[in-house]
Design a protein around this motif. Structure first.
Motif, PDB file in Angstrom:
ATOM      1  N   THR A  91       0.868  -1.180   0.000  1.00  0.00           N
ATOM      2  CA  THR A  91       0.000   0.000   0.000  1.00  0.00           C
ATOM      3  C   THR A  91       0.901   1.225   0.000  1.00  0.00           C
ATOM      4  O   THR A  91       1.688   1.424   0.930  1.00  0.00           O
ATOM      5  N   THR A  92       0.789   2.055  -1.028  1.00  0.00           N
ATOM      6  CA  THR A  92       1.736   3.166  -1.177  1.00  0.00           C
ATOM      7  C   THR A  92       1.547   4.265  -0.143  1.00  0.00           C
ATOM      8  O   THR A  92       2.498   4.971   0.178  1.00  0.00           O
ATOM      9  N   VAL A 126       2.533  -4.721   3.102  1.00  0.00           N
ATOM     10  CA  VAL A 126       3.702  -3.847   3.163  1.00  0.00           C
ATOM     11  C   VAL A 126       3.227  -2.395   3.108  1.00  0.00           C
ATOM     12  O   VAL A 126       2.356  -2.047   2.304  1.00  0.00           O
ATOM     13  N   ALA A 127       3.822  -1.552   3.961  1.00  0.00           N
ATOM     14  CA  ALA A 127       3.536  -0.112   3.922  1.00  0.00           C
ATOM     15  C   ALA A 127       4.668   0.632   4.597  1.00  0.00           C
ATOM     16  O   ALA A 127       5.448   0.065   5.369  1.00  0.00           O
ATOM     17  N   GLY A 128       4.749   1.938   4.319  1.00  0.00           N
ATOM     18  CA  GLY A 128       5.729   2.791   4.970  1.00  0.00           C
ATOM     19  C   GLY A 128       5.445   2.904   6.451  1.00  0.00           C
ATOM     20  O   GLY A 128       4.279   2.929   6.887  1.00  0.00           O
ATOM     21  N   VAL A 129       6.497   2.991   7.246  1.00  0.00           N
ATOM     22  CA  VAL A 129       6.357   2.956   8.708  1.00  0.00           C
ATOM     23  C   VAL A 129       5.349   3.978   9.235  1.00  0.00           C
ATOM     24  O   VAL A 129       4.432   3.609   9.979  1.00  0.00           O
ATOM     25  N   PRO A 130       5.420   5.267   8.875  1.00  0.00           N
ATOM     26  CA  PRO A 130       4.485   6.228   9.469  1.00  0.00           C
ATOM     27  C   PRO A 130       3.025   6.016   9.060  1.00  0.00           C
ATOM     28  O   PRO A 130       2.120   6.514   9.735  1.00  0.00           O
ATOM     29  N   ASP A 131       2.780   5.319   7.954  1.00  0.00           N
ATOM     30  CA  ASP A 131       1.415   5.116   7.473  1.00  0.00           C
ATOM     31  C   ASP A 131       0.838   3.762   7.861  1.00  0.00           C
ATOM     32  O   ASP A 131      -0.357   3.522   7.648  1.00  0.00           O
ATOM     33  N   PRO A 143      -2.176   3.890  10.608  1.00  0.00           N
ATOM     34  CA  PRO A 143      -3.424   4.399  10.044  1.00  0.00           C
ATOM     35  C   PRO A 143      -4.073   3.446   9.038  1.00  0.00           C
ATOM     36  O   PRO A 143      -5.309   3.345   8.993  1.00  0.00           O
ATOM     37  N   ILE A 144      -3.271   2.757   8.231  1.00  0.00           N
ATOM     38  CA  ILE A 144      -3.844   1.792   7.288  1.00  0.00           C
ATOM     39  C   ILE A 144      -4.562   0.678   8.040  1.00  0.00           C
ATOM     40  O   ILE A 144      -5.680   0.285   7.684  1.00  0.00           O
ATOM     41  N   THR A 145      -3.942   0.173   9.092  1.00  0.00           N
ATOM     42  CA  THR A 145      -4.573  -0.879   9.885  1.00  0.00           C
ATOM     43  C   THR A 145      -5.839  -0.374  10.559  1.00  0.00           C
ATOM     44  O   THR A 145      -6.861  -1.076  10.604  1.00  0.00           O
ATOM     45  N   GLU A 146      -5.810   0.855  11.077  1.00  0.00           N
ATOM     46  CA  GLU A 146      -6.996   1.433  11.710  1.00  0.00           C
ATOM     47  C   GLU A 146      -8.156   1.542  10.726  1.00  0.00           C
ATOM     48  O   GLU A 146      -9.314   1.314  11.079  1.00  0.00           O
ATOM     49  N   GLN A 147      -7.845   1.882   9.482  1.00  0.00           N
ATOM     50  CA  GLN A 147      -8.892   2.087   8.488  1.00  0.00           C
ATOM     51  C   GLN A 147      -9.400   0.782   7.878  1.00  0.00           C
ATOM     52  O   GLN A 147     -10.552   0.712   7.439  1.00  0.00           O
ATOM     53  N   THR A 148      -8.543  -0.231   7.815  1.00  0.00           N
ATOM     54  CA  THR A 148      -8.901  -1.462   7.100  1.00  0.00           C
ATOM     55  C   THR A 148      -9.102  -2.673   8.006  1.00  0.00           C
ATOM     56  O   THR A 148      -9.712  -3.652   7.585  1.00  0.00           O
ATOM     57  N   GLY A 149      -8.546  -2.615   9.214  1.00  0.00           N
ATOM     58  CA  GLY A 149      -8.547  -3.783  10.082  1.00  0.00           C
ATOM     59  C   GLY A 149      -7.502  -4.812   9.706  1.00  0.00           C
ATOM     60  O   GLY A 149      -7.463  -5.906  10.284  1.00  0.00           O
ATOM     61  N   ILE A 183       4.851  -6.069   7.182  1.00  0.00           N
ATOM     62  CA  ILE A 183       6.204  -5.609   6.873  1.00  0.00           C
ATOM     63  C   ILE A 183       6.171  -4.088   6.744  1.00  0.00           C
ATOM     64  O   ILE A 183       5.596  -3.549   5.800  1.00  0.00           O
ATOM     65  N   GLU A 184       6.772  -3.396   7.711  1.00  0.00           N
ATOM     66  CA  GLU A 184       6.889  -1.948   7.654  1.00  0.00           C
ATOM     67  C   GLU A 184       8.224  -1.597   7.004  1.00  0.00           C
ATOM     68  O   GLU A 184       9.259  -2.149   7.375  1.00  0.00           O
ATOM     69  N   VAL A 185       8.198  -0.688   6.057  1.00  0.00           N
ATOM     70  CA  VAL A 185       9.416  -0.390   5.282  1.00  0.00           C
ATOM     71  C   VAL A 185       9.746   1.095   5.333  1.00  0.00           C
ATOM     72  O   VAL A 185       8.887   1.945   5.586  1.00  0.00           O
TER      73      VAL A 185
END
Length: 224
Positions: free
Chosen positions: A74-75, A97-102, A105-111, A116-118
């Motif tokens: 997820t970009t 996979v997603a960038g560390v700061p995002d 929030p991605i998990t909060e929005q999608t569950g 892998i945080e990159v």
């Protein structure tokens, strides 16, 4: 599938580009947002990575078919780029996979947990091929671009919403975010990669760095 041009529309056919070791398939989803999703498949192993499970899980899962998807990247955290993430991960069992700061929030929005945080310089495998992560802050704090430096050709760059033909991504007029974004795009993309780098954005048509490079000063002056 049709010959690759990069001009795709929701409800229309996917476009596929054949490289020496990698196949790039681009499809657009959602009539309102017209998000681009990219399925990258290694020709040696058959394994694949999906960039942005944006929407329309039926379209994406039909595109994937029996292809073993190992990772879904997820970009960035914006809602229109991950609406099908849960369905695609459930169907494929892929790592996320997603960038560390995002990632939170991605998990909060999608569950969906990000497994892998990159950050800058990390890599994501596509079979025997490799995507290099470029952290590009500004559009969101944890936006990432993904670089495939084709050993048999020119580089290919997947930019999410950080770079488009005609400018960088939206920073909502924020006086701090725009300088961060144009600075990262300039230093980490334009200063490092050649003009023949083909880039694939999160919405709309593709372009090359060479076509956009002459306009960098214009973008800085207009402030968006």
């Amino acid at each position: 599938m049709v010959t690759y041009t990069g001009e795709v529309k929701p409800g229309g056919p996917a476009h596929t580009r054949e490289l020496g070791s990698l196949t790039i398939t681009k499809v657009a989803v959602d009539e309102q947002m017209s998000n681009n999703c990219y399925l990258l498949t290694c020709k040696h192993t058959g394994e694949a990575v999906l960039i942005d499970a944006a929407a329309d899980s039926g379209t994406l899962l039909s595109l994937i078919g029996s292809t073993p998807v190992t990772h879904v990247v997820t970009t960035h955290q914006h809602w229109d780029h991950h609406r099908a993430l849960s369905d695609v991960v459930e169907a494929t069992g892929a790592a996320t996979v997603a960038g560390v700061p995002d990632s939170a929030p991605i998990t909060e929005q999608t569950g969906v947990p990000i497994t892998i945080e990159v950050g800058d310089g990390d890599t994501v495998p596509v079979g025997t091929c490799t995507l290099s992560v470029i952290a590009i802050a500004g559009h969101t704090p944890g936006s990432i671009a993904l670089l495939y430096d084709d050993p048999e050709g020119h580089p290919h760059l997947f930019t999410g919403d950080s770079l488009f033909p005609g400018g960088v991504g939206n920073t909502q007029g924020d006086a701090g975010r725009f300088p961060q974004l144009i600075g990262d795009v300039s230093a980490k993309i334009f200063d490092r990669l050649p003009d023949d780098t083909w880039f694939y954005p999160g919405h709309g048509n593709d372009s090359t760095l060479g076509a956009e490079r002459p306009h960098l000063d214009e973008w800085r002056e207009r402030g968006w």
